[in-house]
Scaffold this active site. Structure first.
Site, PDB file in Angstrom:
ATOM      1  N   HIS A  55      43.300  38.588  27.580  1.00 50.59           N
ATOM      2  CA  HIS A  55      42.126  38.867  28.596  1.00 50.59           C
ATOM      3  C   HIS A  55      41.750  39.934  28.792  1.00 50.59           C
ATOM      4  O   HIS A  55      39.964  40.410  29.234  1.00 50.59           O
ATOM      5  CB  HIS A  55      42.628  38.595  30.073  1.00 50.59           C
ATOM      6  CG  HIS A  55      41.565  38.692  31.541  1.00 50.59           C
ATOM      7  ND1 HIS A  55      40.498  37.421  31.176  1.00 50.59           N
ATOM      8  CD2 HIS A  55      41.385  39.550  32.666  1.00 50.59           C
ATOM      9  CE1 HIS A  55      40.186  37.549  32.218  1.00 50.59           C
ATOM     10  NE2 HIS A  55      40.491  38.703  33.397  1.00 50.59           N
TER      11      HIS A  55
ATOM     12  N   GLY B 208      26.592  44.628  30.511  1.00 45.49           N
ATOM     13  CA  GLY B 208      27.102  43.754  31.936  1.00 45.49           C
ATOM     14  C   GLY B 208      26.926  44.887  32.743  1.00 45.49           C
ATOM     15  O   GLY B 208      25.948  45.498  33.084  1.00 45.49           O
TER      16      GLY B 208
ATOM     17  N   GLU C 217      34.277  48.340  30.082  1.00 49.46           N
ATOM     18  CA  GLU C 217      35.810  48.031  30.595  1.00 49.46           C
ATOM     19  C   GLU C 217      35.941  48.825  28.967  1.00 49.46           C
ATOM     20  O   GLU C 217      36.760  49.302  27.852  1.00 49.46           O
ATOM     21  CB  GLU C 217      35.667  47.130  29.624  1.00 49.46           C
ATOM     22  CG  GLU C 217      37.294  46.137  29.230  1.00 49.46           C
ATOM     23  CD  GLU C 217      37.497  44.917  28.433  1.00 49.46           C
ATOM     24  OE1 GLU C 217      36.600  44.590  29.231  1.00 49.46           O
ATOM     25  OE2 GLU C 217      37.989  44.606  27.874  1.00 49.46           O
TER      26      GLU C 217
ATOM     27  N   LEU D  59      35.304  44.231  37.791  1.00 51.53           N
ATOM     28  CA  LEU D  59      34.226  44.561  38.128  1.00 51.53           C
ATOM     29  C   LEU D  59      34.076  45.585  39.483  1.00 51.53           C
ATOM     30  O   LEU D  59      32.877  46.439  38.867  1.00 51.53           O
ATOM     31  CB  LEU D  59      33.497  42.907  39.182  1.00 51.53           C
ATOM     32  CG  LEU D  59      34.083  41.520  38.998  1.00 51.53           C
ATOM     33  CD1 LEU D  59      33.908  40.742  39.500  1.00 51.53           C
ATOM     34  CD2 LEU D  59      33.165  41.756  37.265  1.00 51.53           C
TER      35      LEU D  59
ATOM     36  N   GLY E  29      26.486  48.286  32.348  1.00 52.06           N
ATOM     37  CA  GLY E  29      25.863  48.360  31.123  1.00 52.06           C
ATOM     38  C   GLY E  29      23.812  48.617  32.547  1.00 52.06           C
ATOM     39  O   GLY E  29      23.884  49.025  32.194  1.00 52.06           O
TER      40      GLY E  29
ATOM     41  N   HIS F  80      46.575  37.970  30.997  1.00 49.28           N
ATOM     42  CA  HIS F  80      46.105  37.198  31.761  1.00 49.28           C
ATOM     43  C   HIS F  80      47.538  35.670  32.299  1.00 49.28           C
ATOM     44  O   HIS F  80      47.388  35.073  31.245  1.00 49.28           O
ATOM     45  CB  HIS F  80      45.226  36.638  31.987  1.00 49.28           C
ATOM     46  CG  HIS F  80      44.033  36.090  33.445  1.00 49.28           C
ATOM     47  ND1 HIS F  80      44.932  35.161  34.063  1.00 49.28           N
ATOM     48  CD2 HIS F  80      43.298  37.266  34.260  1.00 49.28           C
ATOM     49  CE1 HIS F  80      44.290  35.400  35.543  1.00 49.28           C
ATOM     50  NE2 HIS F  80      43.636  36.508  35.243  1.00 49.28           N
TER      51      HIS F  80
ATOM     52  N   SER G 246      40.863  31.230  37.322  1.00 54.73           N
ATOM     53  CA  SER G 246      41.475  31.927  38.688  1.00 54.73           C
ATOM     54  C   SER G 246      41.889  32.506  39.256  1.00 54.73           C
ATOM     55  O   SER G 246      42.743  31.833  39.205  1.00 54.73           O
ATOM     56  CB  SER G 246      40.058  32.476  39.157  1.00 54.73           C
ATOM     57  OG  SER G 246      40.054  33.230  40.216  1.00 54.73           O
TER      58      SER G 246
ATOM     59  N   ARG H  41      49.019  40.896  37.206  1.00 48.55           N
ATOM     60  CA  ARG H  41      49.063  39.866  35.699  1.00 48.55           C
ATOM     61  C   ARG H  41      50.415  40.008  34.850  1.00 48.55           C
ATOM     62  O   ARG H  41      50.793  39.663  34.219  1.00 48.55           O
ATOM     63  CB  ARG H  41      47.632  40.095  34.823  1.00 48.55           C
ATOM     64  CG  ARG H  41      46.552  39.494  36.559  1.00 48.55           C
ATOM     65  CD  ARG H  41      45.324  40.225  35.940  1.00 48.55           C
ATOM     66  NE  ARG H  41      44.831  39.548  36.333  1.00 48.55           N
ATOM     67  CZ  ARG H  41      43.020  39.493  37.033  1.00 48.55           C
ATOM     68  NH1 ARG H  41      42.521  40.556  36.022  1.00 48.55           N
ATOM     69  NH2 ARG H  41      42.392  39.478  37.375  1.00 48.55           N
TER      70      ARG H  41
ATOM     71  N   GLY I 231      24.960  47.480  25.914  1.00 47.75           N
ATOM     72  CA  GLY I 231      25.292  46.166  26.689  1.00 47.75           C
ATOM     73  C   GLY I 231      25.133  46.281  28.511  1.00 47.75           C
ATOM     74  O   GLY I 231      24.094  47.233  28.382  1.00 47.75           O
TER      75      GLY I 231
END
Lengths: 234, 648, 247
Positions: B410, B44, B434, B450, B47, B268, B286, B339, B42
């Site tokens: 989400h 992202g 994640e 993030l 990774g 979400h 968003s 959320r 991965g």
């Protein structure tokens, strides 16, 4: 050759930009010079005399020739390169992207027309003027009469009395107009001298310059054609 | 055999744990790092950052992604921002406050030590990203700007327009490119990990499929890092990318890694509602929109009916006839509740019959007040691209009429169980971002995903992996011609051959949609004992159907998207059941996990801390066998567990 | 709505491709273009035929994976949108839609509508980064950056690397892509440090990989799903030429 002007895409484009810029400046000078012919044959011929087979005019001519060769050779080089980069398989359907000018996508075709016109023009004028002097002569035969190598005004008069020349020249100027509407702003872009604020201004300048050039050249052609063909009424 | 779980949480005061731990763990010398190989799955934020940082340290890294370039990992789609405890706004933020908000936001189901470390390194992330050339939003003075996100009363979210994830990922990808150029990292795009190879109890490599040629490849390494993201696509419709999948994580589970809290799924609140049966993907709007947008439904049922019939426009409804239900129920946080709370509140109103579109599954997110207060220009500056995107999809301009939104799957807080070093129950196998379960408890706060991905990738794993690898400095290159690799490769090939040979009547998507439906109806926003039992039975039946009736066309030895999808769905069909089982076991409500039997009188999530203050870690026992549960008890030494309160 | 689709089918990089015609019926106007292809593919699978391979992932217009040339335009009709953000309401009922892969020598077809854009990665590997190590960095607010510069950097950084610029350009030039990265970093003090080196290395790599030369037609900016301006190309030219003149 290990020079960025030859082996990098941006460098090659810079060569196009600078040579193009020099040619535009020359064309502007040439156009202003031509305008003199409308008002006074003597004044025009005086300039022609200055540009005979003397050393500075010859250097200038050689320089211009070199510019044209470089501009055209690089254009060919770049176009071949670009054609290859596009790949063998082409799109079956192509649609014009919004805001993209026709001229910008047809610069080589326009350039070839301009070059063709230039050769014709050289045969009409330069071959009868500077070339004659280089070869040591003073006059040449044009349409059955002898015209002095310094009498540019007479050459103009003769050339543009022919309707087909008028048509050819106007087509040539139109191609030049298209070529310059893209070329003039594009040379700033290539040299890195452009941004979003300046695009509208540069494009406006490009339109102005090309239109002035077109009108300036066309005026001479049209005026002389009119003078020659309806002398009685003017 | 139950797991012997040791979370390896360092002793000492909360604020000292990470420093103490770093001082205590071993490091590998530069000369030895060159001899060690690491595989990262991965690319992202987790990774990508890990592979780049590990390469920079001198390890030999191989990095794999299923997309055509590392830059396309789904971290790129995160819009709103990234949290950090910089306190640049002087609003009394601190590492502790970020830690506390995250623990509380996660409804007290995350590990204190991990979360504190996350808050601690959050500031370094911002420094790192700025140095990489991430163009964060700035104020006129040239310093960084912030905005607010759900679940926090301070402005600690750093952002780059609506493309924060993209910019952070481009930063990590750039760092990765630097290492690829330097030769320390080798990139394998369009490769999918299909199995992890475990030999003598340690992770030794992977079996991967080259997605272009279909070839099955063996790759050996001294450690394997799973950074493959979440498994939200088990629901078929989610905000995840189409290719996002849980298969890499699931292979680890199958090979003996514990899988923790699989039922913790984040729904979400602000997504564009489902429009029909042909839909393949849900689009997120968003969370930052909740800074200025106000959420409401009509007060009167007549208005709802008129709206559905198209007789009136939302803007025709008078102010006093609007129910700003979040502001009504949660005065202190208003539209910026976490959320899970916002999603459930929307569901509550829609269940009560106030849903505003034809399907009755939508509420309004309205910018009228904000436009009146700030002017359309400011709103355009802040959310212009989001508004355009909304209009493109729905044909309605949010400047004129409110947006319609509804909750959608989400993020998955659950994932592979890891200790404080981010190592799974299999030595040498790590999970970050994640893909692991560690930091968000039962609900993740906005702008924290993030943060976690980058924290793990840049600042945690590069240190902790050294502790394990320091024991491997004498180990030779991993030999991929061993029985363990033979066996793993054969299993993968057999599975592919089996899938290709079924030649049934249903496409992969047909079955996936059925699974998604079962999951959403029974393991979705509200779950009951009954619905979960139904889900387990139905998924088991569907799994049988899949293995009898799926149709996978094409050639396995070529680019074959249907085969890729079938392999992933095969795993979802087991993972879905695991999620339902976990949800059934957890007879309480917490964060994103809402068991209708367990709610307060006001309809809030009701935790049962005495029974369920643990991470549920599941051990695989076979496809049709019940997995075994081991509990990692969660101690709350430094925070007081309370009913979450966003009212005052 | 009903559509006739003319789709480029190509078994693999080595095979010769050709167009095939398909019909899709009963498509809702709210369906996205890629969902329409999903429906076609599901039908093909039921017929036992090989579905059409196309790249896609996030379906939110940000990952840069989708890459279709639709009716002669990169990413289809409509500006500032990727293929996945196109909805069928943009087309008329009964339309014939031609779908082709990106066509550029540097982007060879892998299968059907899927191409290999690895060349873009290679260009960025040549210098599209700031050489900082993890953790050896100053505080984020140590260097103030004028808001206008940060905003302009962000304009360029919005590039999603989808390849539409080179695919659209009649010269197969990747200048907009290269410029976006060079320009984004050039506007920030962090990126300025190795600005000259970056511009030279990235242009050299771009040329080496067989991309064409920019002739300033502006087709790239017209088709860029993120609306990135060719002003960034001007800045790249400036950066490159200044760097070369100092050599």
């Amino acid at each position: 050759m290990n020079c960025f002007l030859y082996n990098s895409s941006v460098g090659k484009k810079l060569v196009m930009s600078i040579s193009g810029c020099a040619l535009v400046l020359f064309i502007l000078f040439h156009m202003s010079m031509n305008l003199a012919a409308i008002f006074s044959a003597e004044a025009y011929n005086m300039i022609c005399e200055l540009l005979g087979a003397n050393w500075y005019a010859l250097v200038g001519t050689a320089g211009l020739a070199a510019l044209v060769v470089v501009h055209f050779a690089y254009a060919l080089l770049l176009t071949i390169n670009n054609y290859r980069a596009r790949g063998k398989q082409r799109y079956a359907v192509e649609t014009k992207e919004p805001g993209v000018s026709w001229a910008s996508k047809n610069m080589l075709v326009l350039g070839v027309i301009v070059l063709g016109g230039l050769l014709l023009h050289l045969s009409h004028f330069w071959a009868k003027m500077q070339l004659v002097e280089i070869l040591g002569g003073h006059e040449s035969e044009v349409g059955g009469q002898m015209i002095a190598a310094t009498d540019g005004a007479a050459l103009i008069q003769y050339t543009f009395s022919q309707w087909y020349n008028v048509v050819l020249y106007l087509v040539w100027f139109a191609a030049l107009w298209f070529h310059l509407t893209h070329g003039v702003w594009s040379m700033f872009q290539t040299a890195g001298w452009a941004n979003d604020t300046w695009y509208p201004r540069l494009k406006c300048i490009a339109q102005l310059v090309s239109t002035i050039i077109f009108l300036g050249f066309a005026a001479v052609v049209v005026v002389f054609f009119v003078k020659a063909n309806c002398g009685c009424c003017c | 055999m139950a797991f012997k779980l040791d979370a390896k949480i360092p002793a000492g005061a909360l604020a000292d744990k990470w420093s103490n731990h770093k001082a205590a763990i071993k490091v590998v010398s530069p000369a030895n790092k060159r001899k060690l190989d690491i595989i990262v799955i991965g690319t992202g934020l987790g990774g990508g950052a890990a592979a780049a940082s590990l390469g920079e340290l001198g390890y030999n890294v191989k990095v794999f992604c299923i997309q055509d370039s590392p830059r396309r990992a789904h971290s790129i789609a995160a819009q709103g921002g990234i949290n950090a405890a910089k306190n640049y706004q002087n609003d009394n933020d601190s590492v502790y406050r970020l830690f506390y908000d995250t623990i509380k936001g996660g409804d007290y189901r995350a590990r204190e030590a991990n979360v504190y470390r996350l808050a601690e390194v959050s500031n370094l992330i911002i420094d790192q990203c700025v140095a990489q050339g991430v163009p964060f939003a700035r104020e006129y003075g040239g310093l960084l700007a912030n905005r607010s996100f759900g679940g926090a009363q301070v402005s600690r979210t750093f952002y780059a327009r609506g493309q924060t994830g993209q910019q952070l990922l481009l930063g990590a990808y750039a760092a990765l490119n630097k290492e690829i150029a330097a030769g320390t990292v080798k990139s394998y795009p369009r490769h999918e990990m299909l199995d992890v190879v475990v030999e003598n109890g340690e992770a030794k490599g992977i079996i991967a499929r080259n997605l272009v040629t279909g070839e099955i490849e063996r790759h050996g390494a001294h450690a394997v890092v799973i950074a493959s993201g979440g498994y939200g696509n088990v629901f078929f419709l989610s905000t995840n990318a189409m290719g996002s999948n849980g298969s890499a994580a699931f292979q680890c589970y199958r090979k003996g890694a514990g899988f923790a809290n699989p039922c913790f799924t984040q729904i979400h609140p602000t997504c564009i509602p489902v429009h029909g049966t042909q839909q393949s993907k849900l689009t997120l709007m968003s969370e930052s929109l909740r800074n200025d947008g106000r959420i409401w439904v009509p007060k009167k049922i007549e208005d709802v009916k008129a709206l559905r019939a198209g007789k009136i426009k939302p803007s025709d409804i008078k102010e006093e006839d609007r129910d700003y239900y979040l502001e009504r129920r949660y005065p202190a946080f208003g539209n910026l509740v976490p959320r899970d709370v916002a999603s459930r509140a929307a569901k509550e109103r829609c269940d009560a019959g106030f849903g505003v579109n034809e399907t009755g599954l939508a509420v309004f997110l309205d910018f009228k007040t904000a436009i009146e207060r700030l002017g359309e220009d400011i709103i355009k500056q802040r959310y212009g691209n989001l508004f355009d995107m909304y209009e493109e999809i729905t044909d309605v301009s949010p400047y004129k009429e409110p947006m319609q939104i509804f909750p959608a799957v989400h993020y998955t807080m659950g994932g592979i169980w890891v200790d404080y070093n981010l190592m799974t129950t299999i030595p040498g196998l790590y999970a970050i971002g994640e893909a692991n379960f560690s930091d968000h408890g039962a609900n993740r706060l906005g702008a924290s995903a993030l943060m976690q991905g980058l924290a793990d990738g840049y600042f945690v794993l590069p240190y902790t992996i050294g502790d394990y690898l320091s024991k491997k400095i004498q180990a030779p290159k991993v030999d991929v011609n061993t029985p363990a690799f033979d066996e793993a490769e054969k299993a993968v090939k057999d599975k592919i051959a089996k899938l290709m040979s079924i030649n049934g009547k249903q496409s992969v998507d047909d079955i996936h949609k059925k699974l998604g439906h079962i999951m959403w109806e029974n393991v979705g926003m509200a779950r009951t004992e009954q619905s979960l039992k139904t889900a387990i039975t139905e998924i088991q039946a569907l799994r049988k159907e899949f293995w009898k009736d799926v149709k996978v066309v094409g050639d396995p030895m070529s680019f074959n998207v249907e085969l890729e999808k079938a392999l992933r769905l095969a795993d979802y069909l087991e993972l879905g059941e695991l999620m339902a089982r976990d949800a059934l076991n957890r007879a309480e409500s917490c964060g994103g996990h809402f068991r209708s039997e367990h709610q307060t009188e006001e309809g809030e999530a009701l935790r049962h801390d005495e029974e369920f203050a643990y991470a549920a870690v599941w051990e695989y026992k076979g496809m049709d066998q019940e997995p075994e549960l081991t509990k990692e008890m969660l101690d709350y030494e430094f925070t007081h567990r309370a009913q979450r309160n966003y009212k005052d | 709505m009903n559509f006739t689709l003319k789709i480029w089918r190509q078994k693999d990089a080595k095979s010769k491709g050709a167009f095939e015609t398909y019909k899709v019926t009963d498509i809702s106007a709210d369906t996205s273009f890629l969902e329409m292809l999903d429906i076609l593919n599901n039908n093909l699978v039921h017929e036992g035929k090989d579905p059409v391979a196309f790249d896609h992932d996030c379906r939110e217009g940000i990952c840069g994976m989708c890459s279709l040339h639709i009716n002669g335009l990169a990413h289809g009709p409509g500006q500032a949108a990727t293929t996945c953000q196109i909805y069928m309401r943009k087309f008329k009922d009964g339309d014939t839609i031609t779908i082709e892969p990106w066509r550029s020598a540097a982007f060879p077809v892998i299968k059907d509508l899927v191409v290999n854009r690895g060349a873009y990665d290679q260009i960025l590997q040549a210098g599209g980064y700031v050489s900082v190590r993890t953790n050896s960095v100053p505080d984020a607010n140590a260097i103030p950056i004028p808001k206008a510069d940060a905003d302009e950097s962000m304009d360029a950084a919005a590039c999603i690397g989808c390849g539409a610029c080179a695919a659209t350009c009649k010269n197969g030039s990747a200048m907009l892509f290269v410029a976006a990265r060079v320009s984004s970093l050039a506007k920030l003090p962090q990126g300025r440090v190795e600005g000259a080196r970056r511009a030279k290395a990235m242009v050299a790599k771009m040329d080496e990989l067989g991309f064409g030369n920019c002739t300033n037609t502006g087709a790239c900016q017209a088709e860029c799903p993120k609306g990135i301006s060719i002003a960034h190309i001007a800045r790249l030219n400036r950066e490159f030429l200044a760097a070369k003149l100092q050599d």
